[in-house]
Motif scaffolding. Structure first.
Motif, PDB file in Angstrom:
ATOM      1  N   GLY A 240       0.773  -1.234   0.000  1.00  0.00           N
ATOM      2  CA  GLY A 240       0.000   0.000   0.000  1.00  0.00           C
ATOM      3  C   GLY A 240       0.799   1.275   0.000  1.00  0.00           C
ATOM      4  N   ALA A 241       2.115   1.197  -0.214  1.00  0.00           N
ATOM      5  CA  ALA A 241       2.943   2.400  -0.263  1.00  0.00           C
ATOM      6  C   ALA A 241       2.951   2.970  -1.675  1.00  0.00           C
ATOM      7  CB  ALA A 241       4.369   2.077   0.175  1.00  0.00           C
ATOM      8  N   SER A 242       2.890   4.286  -1.778  1.00  0.00           N
ATOM      9  CA  SER A 242       2.948   4.948  -3.074  1.00  0.00           C
ATOM     10  C   SER A 242       4.346   4.812  -3.672  1.00  0.00           C
ATOM     11  CB  SER A 242       2.605   6.429  -2.913  1.00  0.00           C
ATOM     12  OG  SER A 242       2.959   7.171  -4.069  1.00  0.00           O
ATOM     13  N   HIS A 243       4.419   4.421  -4.954  1.00  0.00           N
ATOM     14  CA  HIS A 243       5.729   4.311  -5.608  1.00  0.00           C
ATOM     15  C   HIS A 243       6.457   5.648  -5.609  1.00  0.00           C
ATOM     16  CE1 HIS A 243       4.935   0.258  -6.757  1.00  0.00           C
ATOM     17  NE2 HIS A 243       4.015   0.550  -7.680  1.00  0.00           N
ATOM     18  N   LEU A 244       5.754   6.719  -5.854  1.00  0.00           N
ATOM     19  CA  LEU A 244       6.418   8.029  -5.910  1.00  0.00           C
ATOM     20  C   LEU A 244       6.844   8.487  -4.520  1.00  0.00           C
ATOM     21  CD1 LEU A 244       7.368  10.309  -7.730  1.00  0.00           C
ATOM     22  CD2 LEU A 244       5.150  11.431  -7.394  1.00  0.00           C
ATOM     23  N   ALA A 245       6.052   8.191  -3.506  1.00  0.00           N
ATOM     24  CA  ALA A 245       6.453   8.536  -2.139  1.00  0.00           C
ATOM     25  C   ALA A 245       7.746   7.817  -1.770  1.00  0.00           C
ATOM     26  CB  ALA A 245       5.341   8.179  -1.156  1.00  0.00           C
ATOM     27  N   GLN A 246       7.853   6.557  -2.167  1.00  0.00           N
ATOM     28  CA  GLN A 246       9.094   5.816  -1.914  1.00  0.00           C
ATOM     29  C   GLN A 246      10.264   6.441  -2.680  1.00  0.00           C
ATOM     30  OE1 GLN A 246       8.403   1.633  -2.817  1.00  0.00           O
ATOM     31  NE2 GLN A 246       7.914   1.217  -0.670  1.00  0.00           N
ATOM     32  N   PHE A 247      10.000   6.895  -3.893  1.00  0.00           N
ATOM     33  CA  PHE A 247      11.071   7.505  -4.696  1.00  0.00           C
ATOM     34  C   PHE A 247      11.535   8.813  -4.068  1.00  0.00           C
ATOM     35  CE2 PHE A 247      12.531  10.073  -8.387  1.00  0.00           C
ATOM     36  CZ  PHE A 247      13.631   9.301  -8.723  1.00  0.00           C
ATOM     37  N   PHE A 248      10.613   9.612  -3.565  1.00  0.00           N
ATOM     38  CA  PHE A 248      11.007  10.851  -2.894  1.00  0.00           C
ATOM     39  C   PHE A 248      11.887  10.546  -1.681  1.00  0.00           C
ATOM     40  CE2 PHE A 248       7.273  13.510  -4.606  1.00  0.00           C
ATOM     41  CZ  PHE A 248       8.095  14.208  -5.478  1.00  0.00           C
ATOM     42  N   ALA A 249      11.526   9.529  -0.901  1.00  0.00           N
ATOM     43  CA  ALA A 249      12.337   9.153   0.258  1.00  0.00           C
ATOM     44  C   ALA A 249      13.730   8.718  -0.189  1.00  0.00           C
ATOM     45  CB  ALA A 249      11.648   8.034   1.039  1.00  0.00           C
ATOM     46  N   TYR A 250      13.787   7.989  -1.291  1.00  0.00           N
ATOM     47  CA  TYR A 250      15.072   7.555  -1.851  1.00  0.00           C
ATOM     48  C   TYR A 250      15.907   8.751  -2.307  1.00  0.00           C
ATOM     49  CZ  TYR A 250      18.108   5.787  -5.626  1.00  0.00           C
ATOM     50  OH  TYR A 250      19.160   5.533  -6.463  1.00  0.00           O
ATOM     51  N   LEU A 251      15.281   9.688  -3.029  1.00  0.00           N
ATOM     52  CA  LEU A 251      16.004  10.877  -3.483  1.00  0.00           C
ATOM     53  C   LEU A 251      16.533  11.685  -2.304  1.00  0.00           C
ATOM     54  CD1 LEU A 251      14.050  12.577  -6.433  1.00  0.00           C
ATOM     55  CD2 LEU A 251      16.211  11.344  -6.544  1.00  0.00           C
ATOM     56  N   ASP A 252      15.706  11.847  -1.289  1.00  0.00           N
ATOM     57  CA  ASP A 252      16.123  12.616  -0.123  1.00  0.00           C
ATOM     58  C   ASP A 252      17.338  11.987   0.538  1.00  0.00           C
ATOM     59  OD1 ASP A 252      14.012  14.309  -0.616  1.00  0.00           O
ATOM     60  OD2 ASP A 252      12.715  13.456   0.948  1.00  0.00           O
ATOM     61  N   LYS A 253      17.340  10.663   0.627  1.00  0.00           N
ATOM     62  CA  LYS A 253      18.450   9.973   1.277  1.00  0.00           C
ATOM     63  C   LYS A 253      19.711   9.958   0.417  1.00  0.00           C
ATOM     64  CE  LYS A 253      19.694   5.525   3.379  1.00  0.00           C
ATOM     65  NZ  LYS A 253      19.224   4.147   3.724  1.00  0.00           N
ATOM     66  N   GLN A 254      19.544   9.691  -0.874  1.00  0.00           N
ATOM     67  CA  GLN A 254      20.704   9.538  -1.749  1.00  0.00           C
ATOM     68  C   GLN A 254      21.304  10.860  -2.226  1.00  0.00           C
ATOM     69  OE1 GLN A 254      22.215   6.588  -2.512  1.00  0.00           O
ATOM     70  NE2 GLN A 254      20.779   5.629  -1.092  1.00  0.00           N
ATOM     71  N   TYR A 255      20.445  11.878  -2.408  1.00  0.00           N
ATOM     72  CA  TYR A 255      20.913  13.122  -3.016  1.00  0.00           C
ATOM     73  C   TYR A 255      20.660  14.364  -2.168  1.00  0.00           C
ATOM     74  CZ  TYR A 255      21.016  10.252  -7.246  1.00  0.00           C
ATOM     75  OH  TYR A 255      21.267   9.262  -8.164  1.00  0.00           O
ATOM     76  N   GLY A 256      19.736  14.242  -1.213  1.00  0.00           N
ATOM     77  CA  GLY A 256      19.353  15.423  -0.463  1.00  0.00           C
ATOM     78  C   GLY A 256      18.167  16.151  -1.065  1.00  0.00           C
TER      79      GLY A 256
END
Length: 349
Positions: free
Chosen positions: A308-324
């Motif tokens: 039930g997690a949004s794919h884009l929400a997960q991508f934003f979390a990934y971007l924040d962690k990997q790139y800021g």
């Protein structure tokens, strides 16, 4: 004609007392081929104009001198790109409203990215950027409507295999610059099939770096409206739109809500022409679009993980962690402070 809900964001005219985050403060809903319905929050009196462009002038039609109605039915034909201009007392608080979803006969997920209000109270401009799914089956009426949008650039995010089966024709119809980068869909599909659906987009910012760089360069250039699309208009196009909204300052709750509209707005039957897979041996996109066992076209799937997690929400979390964050990622593509300043000047009121 099906009923299409179109989201519109109003500016300070109805923002008094509203939270700072962007919201869908009004909707413009196409009722039929001849009429739309405007709904807005609040009861502040406004004059309502129908215009052929975003500028209020003597040639525009005044529909109501003073209206406090929360809902109005307006005579706007589906064949015409028109704008509703709301003006407060004394000419203050002027706001331009347009249909977000283009009422195409055989298009899929074609919409204007404008109209949302940013966290600092600015508005994303209408008719500067459009997003869509593939467009191989557009009708003459569809091309006539799209010809009114001032499209100067078509950025095709699709692979070489997808373009082989369903090439774009809109750029030739409207005289737009066509931009695409050649790559194979196979590694991308393999990546999206890993992990049981979790973090499906992680790494796509590297695989699609040339495409995203091209898109943002055309937006910054401001040489006519930019249309960008993939096949479904939801994954690659959804990531691109999320990046754009994020750096413009639209809050992420609004971004995610807009992203998930794709499930409702896609028309997969218009994203791929009827072809014989034998004519395109090994083409991976045809495996996606083949009819199901009951012969019905593939349905648009919800953009969530099995949990039930949004794919884009997960991508934003990934971007924040990997790139800021999104802006930091786009800087790795070569965008500078000056580029971001021009992008915001071009895209925001």
């Amino acid at each position: 004609m099906r009923k299409i809900a179109t989201t519109v964001a109003l500016t300070a005219l109805v923002l008094a007392g509203s939270p700072a985050t962007a919201r869908e403060l009004a909707t413009l809903t196409r009722l039929d081929a001849a009429t739309v319905e405007l709904k807005r929050e609040g009861a502040a009196p406004v004059s309502v104009w129908i215009s052929a462009d975003t500028v209020l002038d003597k040639g525009d039609q005044r529909f109501a001198a003073t209206s406090k109605d929360g809902a109005l039915t307006l005579p706007i034909a589906a064949t015409d790109r028109r704008y509703v201009i709301l003006e407060g007392a004394g000419g203050k608080g002027r706001t331009v409203v347009a249909e977000r979803v283009l009422p195409l006969q055989q298009g899929s997920n074609f919409r204007d990215v404008g109209g949302y209000v940013t966290k600092d109270g600015r508005m994303v401009k209408w008719d500067k950027a459009f997003r869509s799914g593939a467009m191989p089956l557009l009708t003459d009426a569809d091309y006539a409507l799209l010809g009114q949008l001032g499209i100067g650039n078509v950025v095709d995010l699709r692979s070489i295999e997808e373009r082989e089966v369903a090439p774009d024709m809109l750029d030739d119809k409207v005289g737009a610059l066509f931009i695409a980068n050649d790559y194979s869909l196979k590694p991308l599909m393999a990546k999206m099939g890993q992990g049981g659906g979790d973090n499906m987009y992680a790494g796509m910012e590297k695989m699609l770096a040339p495409q995203f760089r091209s898109l943002f360069r055309r937006l910054i250039a401001d040489e006519g409206a930019v249309l960008y699309h993939c096949s479904a208009g939801q994954d690659r196009t959804g990531i691109a739109t999320g990046l754009l909204y994020d750096v413009l300052g639209v809050d992420r709750d609004t971004i995610l809500k807009d992203y998930h509209l794709s499930t409702e707005l896609r028309r997969p039957q218009f994203e791929m022409p009827k072809v014989d897979p034998k004519d395109y041996p090994g083409n991976p996109i045809l495996k996606y679009y083949v009819a199901s066992e009951d012969g019905k076209p593939r349905k648009a799937e919800p953009l969530y993980t099995p949990a039930g997690a949004s794919h884009l929400a997960q991508f934003f979390a990934y971007l924040d962690k990997q790139y800021g964050g999104s802006e930091a990622y786009l800087r790795t593509l070569g965008l500078t402070d000056a580029d971001f300043a021009k992008l915001r000047k071009t895209m925001l009121d």
